[in-house]
Design an enzyme around this catalytic site. Structure first.
Site, PDB file in Angstrom:
ATOM      1  N   ASN A  11      46.136  40.994  37.676  1.00 17.02           N
ATOM      2  CA  ASN A  11      46.952  42.043  38.289  1.00 17.02           C
ATOM      3  C   ASN A  11      47.311  41.596  39.707  1.00 17.02           C
ATOM      4  OD1 ASN A  11      48.063  44.358  39.310  1.00 17.02           O
ATOM      5  ND2 ASN A  11      46.214  45.615  39.139  1.00 17.02           N
ATOM      6  N   LYS A  13      49.259  42.934  41.707  1.00 15.79           N
ATOM      7  CA  LYS A  13      49.571  44.076  42.581  1.00 15.79           C
ATOM      8  C   LYS A  13      50.849  43.772  43.381  1.00 15.79           C
ATOM      9  CE  LYS A  13      44.755  45.283  42.429  1.00 15.79           C
ATOM     10  NZ  LYS A  13      43.648  46.017  42.997  1.00 15.79           N
ATOM     11  N   HIS A  95      46.549  52.741  36.293  1.00 17.53           N
ATOM     12  CA  HIS A  95      45.707  51.997  37.241  1.00 17.53           C
ATOM     13  C   HIS A  95      45.223  52.938  38.344  1.00 17.53           C
ATOM     14  CE1 HIS A  95      44.511  49.256  40.432  1.00 17.53           C
ATOM     15  NE2 HIS A  95      44.268  48.407  39.468  1.00 17.53           N
ATOM     16  N   GLU A  97      45.100  52.690  41.437  1.00 19.97           N
ATOM     17  CA  GLU A  97      45.993  52.842  42.596  1.00 19.97           C
ATOM     18  C   GLU A  97      47.162  53.770  42.279  1.00 19.97           C
ATOM     19  OE1 GLU A  97      46.219  48.614  43.180  1.00 19.97           O
ATOM     20  OE2 GLU A  97      44.102  48.700  43.723  1.00 19.97           O
ATOM     21  N   GLU A 165      37.766  50.370  34.821  1.00 22.73           N
ATOM     22  CA  GLU A 165      37.757  49.885  36.198  1.00 22.73           C
ATOM     23  C   GLU A 165      37.173  50.963  37.114  1.00 22.73           C
ATOM     24  OE1 GLU A 165      40.863  46.676  36.972  1.00 22.73           O
ATOM     25  OE2 GLU A 165      41.980  48.539  36.949  1.00 22.73           O
ATOM     26  N   GLY A 171      38.675  46.047  44.473  1.00 19.96           N
ATOM     27  CA  GLY A 171      39.054  45.522  45.783  1.00 19.96           C
ATOM     28  C   GLY A 171      37.978  45.659  46.840  1.00 19.96           C
ATOM     29  N   SER A 211      36.634  43.757  41.247  1.00 18.95           N
ATOM     30  CA  SER A 211      36.004  42.661  41.993  1.00 18.95           C
ATOM     31  C   SER A 211      35.407  41.568  41.104  1.00 18.95           C
ATOM     32  CB  SER A 211      34.949  43.212  42.962  1.00 18.95           C
ATOM     33  OG  SER A 211      35.551  44.063  43.917  1.00 18.95           O
TER      34      SER A 211
END
Ligand code: PGA
Length: 248
Positions: A11, A13, A95, A97, A165, A171, A211
């Protein structure tokens, strides 16, 4: 039990430019990627066409989001039809985010899942609890509820990958331990067995994200219910190849 082929998504991003991505894709094209592993790069939408024409065909391309209808007055959005028109095969939906930075809720994510699948895209559907939810002991409740909404909108499970996730691991450098990941994946598979079917429980790939690095991937990959990864930061680095080959 059906054997599930390993799946690793990168990903990217909102990172990269034509110059850096040309370099990244060039190195992926020539890398020694384990053949049995399905590799998909989720690229910024503006680079879908560019990525599809630059990446070797054995590497899939995904959009990182899409809207819930084919076309219309939705300024700034892209549709599954457009993603397919660029030659990409997948889309990441739900996701963390999108959920937490852009406020997308389960209902919208479910509608997007339904429309993307109807349009013929594969869907990498993401779920995961926040730190507060984990600490409150509600991890299961949260991920089951998110999975339920996705399940209600799936017409073809063969085109779905479920990405667990945990939000606290994305992150942050704080990877879930192999035990933590396996525990949730195992429970998700049991949920699928109870609420969908044995066949889906056995065949659906449940991948872990948060991560993942070259240092953490092997032990995670050795867990029975971890069928691959969704990789953010490390997908932009040479170590992505080691993560793809975590089961080699
Ligand atoms: P990370 O991101 O690997 O940088 O934690 C994972 C993701 O957001 O899919």
């Amino acid at each position: 039990m059906a054997s599930r082929s390993f799946f690793v998504g990168g990903n990217w991003k909102m990172n990269g430019n034509k110059e850096s991505l040309t370099e990244l894709m060039g190195s992926l094209n020539t890398a020694n990627l384990q053949e049995e592993t399905e590799v998909v790069c989720a690229v910024p939408s503006i680079y879908l066409d560019f990525a599809r024409s630059s990446l070797d065909p054995r590497i899939g391309v995904a959009a990182q989001n899409c809207y819930k209808v084919a076309k219309g007055a939705f300024t700034g959005e892209i549709s599954p039809a457009m993603i397919k028109d660029c030659g990409a095969e997948w889309v990441v939906l739900g996701h963390s985010e999108r959920r937490h930075v852009f406020g997308e809720g389960d209902e919208l994510i479910g509608q997007k899942v339904a429309h993307a699948l109807e349009s013929g895209l594969g869907v990498i559907a993401c779920i995961g609890e926040t730190l507060a939810e984990r600490e409150a002991g509600t991890t299961e409740e949260v991920v089951f509820a998110q999975t339920q909404v996705i399940a209600e909108n799936v017409i073809d499970w063969g085109k779905v990958v479920l990405a667990y996730e945990p939000v606290w691991a994305i992150g942050t450098g704080e990877t879930a331990t192999p035990e933590q990941a396996q525990e949730v994946h195992e429970k998700l598979r049991a949920w699928l067995r109870a609420n969908v079917s044995d066949d889906v429980a056995d065949s659906l790939r449940i991948i872990y994200g948060g991560s993942v690095t070259a240092a953490t991937c092997r032990e995670l990959a050795s867990q029975g219910d971890v069928d691959g990864f969704l990789v953010g930061g490390a997908s932009l680095k040479p170590e992505f190849v080691d993560i793809v080959n975590a089961r080699a």
